[in-house]
Write an enzyme that holds these catalytic residues in place. Sequence first.
Site, PDB file in Angstrom:
ATOM      1  N   ILE A 200      -7.648  26.109  16.751  1.00 53.26           N
ATOM      2  CA  ILE A 200      -6.823  27.320  16.741  1.00 53.26           C
ATOM      3  C   ILE A 200      -6.847  27.969  15.359  1.00 53.26           C
ATOM      4  O   ILE A 200      -6.016  28.818  15.054  1.00 53.26           O
ATOM      5  CB  ILE A 200      -5.374  27.013  17.176  1.00 53.26           C
ATOM      6  CG1 ILE A 200      -4.734  25.945  16.274  1.00 53.26           C
ATOM      7  CG2 ILE A 200      -5.359  26.553  18.624  1.00 53.26           C
ATOM      8  CD1 ILE A 200      -3.259  25.694  16.585  1.00 53.26           C
TER       9      ILE A 200
ATOM     10  N   ILE B 138      -7.959  13.859   2.674  1.00 59.28           N
ATOM     11  CA  ILE B 138      -8.230  15.268   2.936  1.00 59.28           C
ATOM     12  C   ILE B 138      -9.705  15.407   3.275  1.00 59.28           C
ATOM     13  O   ILE B 138     -10.582  15.143   2.454  1.00 59.28           O
ATOM     14  CB  ILE B 138      -7.861  16.123   1.700  1.00 59.28           C
ATOM     15  CG1 ILE B 138      -6.375  15.941   1.363  1.00 59.28           C
ATOM     16  CG2 ILE B 138      -8.189  17.597   1.952  1.00 59.28           C
ATOM     17  CD1 ILE B 138      -5.408  16.227   2.495  1.00 59.28           C
ATOM     18  N   LEU B 139      -9.973  15.809   4.501  1.00 52.23           N
ATOM     19  CA  LEU B 139     -11.356  15.841   4.987  1.00 52.23           C
ATOM     20  C   LEU B 139     -12.143  16.982   4.374  1.00 52.23           C
ATOM     21  O   LEU B 139     -13.320  16.849   4.080  1.00 52.23           O
ATOM     22  CB  LEU B 139     -11.359  15.991   6.513  1.00 52.23           C
ATOM     23  CG  LEU B 139     -10.715  14.835   7.276  1.00 52.23           C
ATOM     24  CD1 LEU B 139     -10.471  15.236   8.721  1.00 52.23           C
ATOM     25  CD2 LEU B 139     -11.612  13.600   7.205  1.00 52.23           C
TER      26      LEU B 139
ATOM     27  N   PRO C 197     -11.192  19.970   1.586  1.00 53.26           N
ATOM     28  CA  PRO C 197     -10.178  20.620   0.739  1.00 53.26           C
ATOM     29  C   PRO C 197     -10.109  22.134   0.937  1.00 53.26           C
ATOM     30  O   PRO C 197      -9.058  22.729   0.702  1.00 53.26           O
ATOM     31  CB  PRO C 197     -10.644  20.298  -0.685  1.00 53.26           C
ATOM     32  CG  PRO C 197     -11.572  19.148  -0.562  1.00 53.26           C
ATOM     33  CD  PRO C 197     -12.179  19.214   0.814  1.00 53.26           C
TER      34      PRO C 197
ATOM     35  N   GLN D 194      -4.781  25.618   5.360  1.00 54.26           N
ATOM     36  CA  GLN D 194      -3.677  25.207   6.234  1.00 54.26           C
ATOM     37  C   GLN D 194      -2.361  25.271   5.481  1.00 54.26           C
ATOM     38  O   GLN D 194      -1.337  25.703   6.014  1.00 54.26           O
ATOM     39  CB  GLN D 194      -3.890  23.766   6.705  1.00 54.26           C
ATOM     40  CG  GLN D 194      -4.953  23.621   7.728  1.00 54.26           C
ATOM     41  CD  GLN D 194      -4.343  23.648   9.110  1.00 54.26           C
ATOM     42  OE1 GLN D 194      -3.869  24.689   9.560  1.00 54.26           O
ATOM     43  NE2 GLN D 194      -4.321  22.527   9.778  1.00 54.26           N
TER      44      GLN D 194
ATOM     45  N   GLY E  79      -3.006  14.548   8.941  1.00 54.81           N
ATOM     46  CA  GLY E  79      -2.798  15.854   9.570  1.00 54.81           C
ATOM     47  C   GLY E  79      -2.060  16.813   8.662  1.00 54.81           C
ATOM     48  O   GLY E  79      -1.234  16.399   7.835  1.00 54.81           O
TER      49      GLY E  79
ATOM     50  N   GLU F  13       1.408  21.111   9.847  1.00 56.19           N
ATOM     51  CA  GLU F  13       2.844  21.420   9.816  1.00 56.19           C
ATOM     52  C   GLU F  13       3.533  21.024   8.518  1.00 56.19           C
ATOM     53  O   GLU F  13       4.456  21.688   8.080  1.00 56.19           O
ATOM     54  CB  GLU F  13       3.552  20.746  11.012  1.00 56.19           C
ATOM     55  CG  GLU F  13       2.544  20.442  12.083  1.00 56.19           C
ATOM     56  CD  GLU F  13       2.927  20.578  13.526  1.00 56.19           C
ATOM     57  OE1 GLU F  13       3.893  21.262  13.861  1.00 56.19           O
ATOM     58  OE2 GLU F  13       2.210  19.985  14.342  1.00 56.19           O
TER      59      GLU F  13
END
Lengths: 174, 743, 340
Positions: free
Chosen positions: B470, B634-635, B637, B643, B707, B710
């Site tokens: 998304i 952190i896959l 940066p 995000q 994740g 949020e």
Amino acid sequence: MSTSTTQAPLGPPAIALAPVGTVTLKINGVERQLQIAPWTTLLDALREYLDLTGTKKGCDHGQCGACTVLVDGKRINSCLTLAVMKEGADITTIEGLGTEEKLHPLQQAFIDHDAFQCGYCTPGQICSAAALLTEGKAKTTAEIRELMSGNICRCGAYTNIVAAIEEVLNTPKA
Amino acid sequence: MSTTNYIGKPTSRVEGPAKVTGAAKYAAEYNVPDLAYGYVVSSPIAKGKITKIHADEVRAIPGVLQVFSHENVPSLAWFDRSYKDDVAPGGSPFRPLQGAEVKYSQQPVAVVIAETFELARYAASLLRIDYDVAPHDTDLETKRDDGFEPGRGKTGWVPPPKPRGNPNEALKNAVHKVEGEYIHLTQHHNPMEMFASTVEWLGDKKLKIYDKTQGAFNSQQYVTKVFGLSKDDAQVISKYTGGGFGSGLRPQYQLFMAVLASLELKRSVRVSLTRQQMFSFGHRPHTLQYVELGTNADGTLAALHHHALHETSQFEDYTENVVNWSGMLYQCDNVKLTYQLAKLDVYTPQDMRAPGAATGSFALEIAMDEMAYAAGLDPLEFRLRNYAERDQNADKPFSSKKLRECYHEGAAKFGWDKRNPEPRSMRDGNMLVGWGMGGGVWDASIQKCAAKVTLTADGHLNVLSGANDIGTGTYTIITQIAAETLGLPLEAVTFTLGDTTLPEAPLQGGSWTAASVGNAVKETCDKLGEKLLKLAQKMAGSPLKDASYEDVQFVNGQIRLNADPTQAVVIRDVLPASGEKELTVENTMMPNPASQLTHSLHAHNAVFAEVKVDPELGTVHVTRVVNAVAAGRILNPKTARSQVLGSVVWGISMAMMEETVMDHGFGRYMNHNLSEYHVPVCADIHDIEVIFVEEEDDKVNPLGIKGLGEVGLLGVAAAIANAVYHATGKRIRNLPVSIDKLL
Amino acid sequence: MNSFTYTRATAVDAAVREKSADDGVKFIAGGTNLLDLMKENIERPTRLVDINTLPLTTIDSTPEGGLRLGALATNADTAWHPEVEKRYPLLSQAILAGASPQLRNMATDGGNLFQRTRCYYFYDLATPCNKREPGSGCSAIGGYNRIHAILGTSESCIATHPSDMCVALAALNATVRVTGKNGERTVQFADFHRLPEDQPQFDNTLAPDEIVTAIDLPNEDFSQNFSYLKLRDRTSYAFALVSVAAALQLEGNTIKEARLALGGVAHKPWRDSAAENLLKGQPATEETFRRAAAAVLQDAKGYGHNTFKIELAKRAIVRALKQAAEGTQHATEAFKNSNP
């Protein structure tokens, strides 16, 4: 206590609908003919009749900027103009700015600066930014922010959008 | 140096070129042949009954194909469970067009299907509908004493823990005390893409459905159960989703309508909602919160009481974790957390970015600021004194928790040590300057997820999982993980998502996609790597003959011996040598329950905000935000930073402008458009810095991912409200901090 | 949106004839407000006459030494026009404070005068509204009225006029040139828009068949001491809660001539000549400005959610006059004051 109400007491339907006619639009340098009634907006003409879906519908009321295209080089909201009103005009959409093989510098800068997330407002942002560059009114960061404020990005990529535009703005043309 | 080690490297979005050229197609953009258009008619009343729909007048218009309403919708699934999607709360889901009853304003009451969009829109405007109007009740303020504790909530909801210690007594004895009520109205997600479904009729009740959703499988399940279709006949596709923020976690009613119309009319149909109708479904609920804090003489928390009451619909009990976080963010031995709902004549609320936590952290983190002032402590020092080393709610250790580092690194970057704590003491010219802080905690979740990977003889890897992107970066991070796991260049990996013909992935929500899909793809790639190694070992003169999978590395297109990397096999050569055309592994990753039982798995953040306030006019600019996040590995940066940037913008929005205002006389949201429902524009957003604090975690999941969707939003609104207090001396507990509240 | 036919106007008088012959005719120029309202089924013309073909796009000097803005000059072309920037920077600033670059490229100066209110109830067919449907009642009174009027309201309507440009035009004492069946006439800007009274369905004083052809700016110099101050819920792309157009002519520190108009507070751009008179001849001090502000708001009436506007407007007037007196606004810093 109960009252009653009727929705849409707008009077009887029109007996005859406005007829469909031929409208010729020059889009991305190509003349396209379409059969539409006057009530078709430029945005719907692009998306629904010409399959140019790069131009987005985010509100359909001029409140978000996702539908921004260039008409005679000027950025406008394509949702608030009728296609028939743009006969003879020179329309540029995101598809006309660049392709995946040959990106416009702004498109490349948006990728490099991660100036989008979901991508839905992005074509409008890029068309808007392309016009901003030719308008020549935005020189400072504050002016870029202000003159890009007609394009809402709900993902909140604004700082990266401004960085991408500044990079192109400050790169001397080869 | 190896070049295929992509994890942790800033990588541009692999789908970037498609998005910047307009080639990326969203749900309403599949222009299939012979398409009909639907336009939804929404109820003008909040409660009552439809007595008559004058559909014949509209059906008579040439080009109008049908008007669907409760008067003519065929008999569909009977039981509530058929209408329950993956995240449906307890209760009876709303069934569109299946009854005369009007339960909320803007309820969809009919859909007009016509040959063109314009005609459908026109015909919808002419549809006369008679209603009997009944009195409605939409005002949460009148329900303060009518709250109830929900029974069974939706997936992921945890009732507040039982009180611990003796909060009442501890409050009574506290040296310093604060209490306050914190309020925000309803907020709507408003992703830029409006909800739309294009249903392609393939003949014989077979459909291909392009849907705006955060979970193609969720939409498919809903459609198959409601309409009695087989999964083979209801493929759902969602390649690009123009923003979700939770709004796409439940199938929206345009999906129902487009499928209904397609099945009934036996042709392809598209139904798109209008921006006004984007205010006619789930939302962050209007919430009233009460927080009471007390401290001991040494500045430690003596007691904490947090209560929340929010709205839900008459037909479902929506739940979210509002108060629970307050029992785990700070060390406190006397805690009482309570949570209630109240039923109103509105649609059921729905998860909206950081559901519950965004709400709860706004109240708790302002209260903490008030408490710090009352106790005479710097807000940062106060938080450090009450640092929770252990999750007291669950009575478990954290799998990892680098919140202290977030505080320190964030404060250092922000320059917090130069803060004069006195309100109204800092100025920039005529402007009052305020610095405030906040923070939060969010679940590090993982869900069961399947993936399929295929290596073709030309060395290309196809990775398949029916996940969604998304805008979070799923396409890119999964490509990175797969490429690194099998030592292939990014260009040699194609990740395909958003299709129910792919292996099943969970809904994109809860910040669990990276962990769920990432670990599933990693595990599946490892299995493929093991198979590949076996084939490589059969090659003539293979240097890998006696190696186990642990003895080799997949790097730069080669399988190499760890002990001697010069001993290697080129991956592209393996399949041709073996005679295999391709190598495929399909696999379902199950989350490891052990670490979930033994540890508390959470991400944290600390936010520092600067505002400048015009002392006479009450205008506020959020000039600077530093957000330090500890969220495991952190896959990417680059996309990770985005995000968090987006989360900060959301926080600014929540703090400064967002509210959907109901006119309770009509029971109707009145600012239901993007002109009057304000979200930030470019000019509102100034400097934002994102810090990712190093946090290694080998317990949370194999990749150590927590994740990011949020956590970055938590505490932002509070930090801004606290900064406004610091600037002005005015404590605003009622969001948004609009100009009228600062006069 | 209802079905309509579409024609292009050939000449001003022909357009006027077409409109007077048929109540279903609406002129369309930029379309930014009309098409929005048509999509909401608030405007339902049966025929659109496209007037973009008319030769009304130029910005020229008037014989009296003022400036004539063609009705079809776009807001953007007007705001960035060198003569407007130089001689009427207050107008530039006001235009640039409104809408977005895209909308300003479309919207025309004439069309700006015909913008309809942003009242939530006017925009929502589900609720009564006297402006949309005379006699149905005003939902904003007693309803949610945060953005509504505090001055010149009536029991029928508390809607505001949404334009920024018109606030500056009111302050600058513009004249509107109008052509109707009976030929051409001019309307003082203050008389162009009207208060709601008991007929809020009428936004302005034009006859239904009249068309605006130009807006004349008089030959007066307010290019040094002016301010357009707009206060809103976000920094840009939002309608004014309160806006103030202030312009002064100073002799030393004494106010020789003053102009003061407000937006976002009334059914029309709210120019207050009495307050202007209070300023004239007085020293340009905060005390003077406060007196003027109090005078402007003395009859203001709040309706609950919008009551804050009374105090906000007072403070905004004082600030705008102060900025005008200091001469701190410049056309070259177009956005400096868009939201201080």
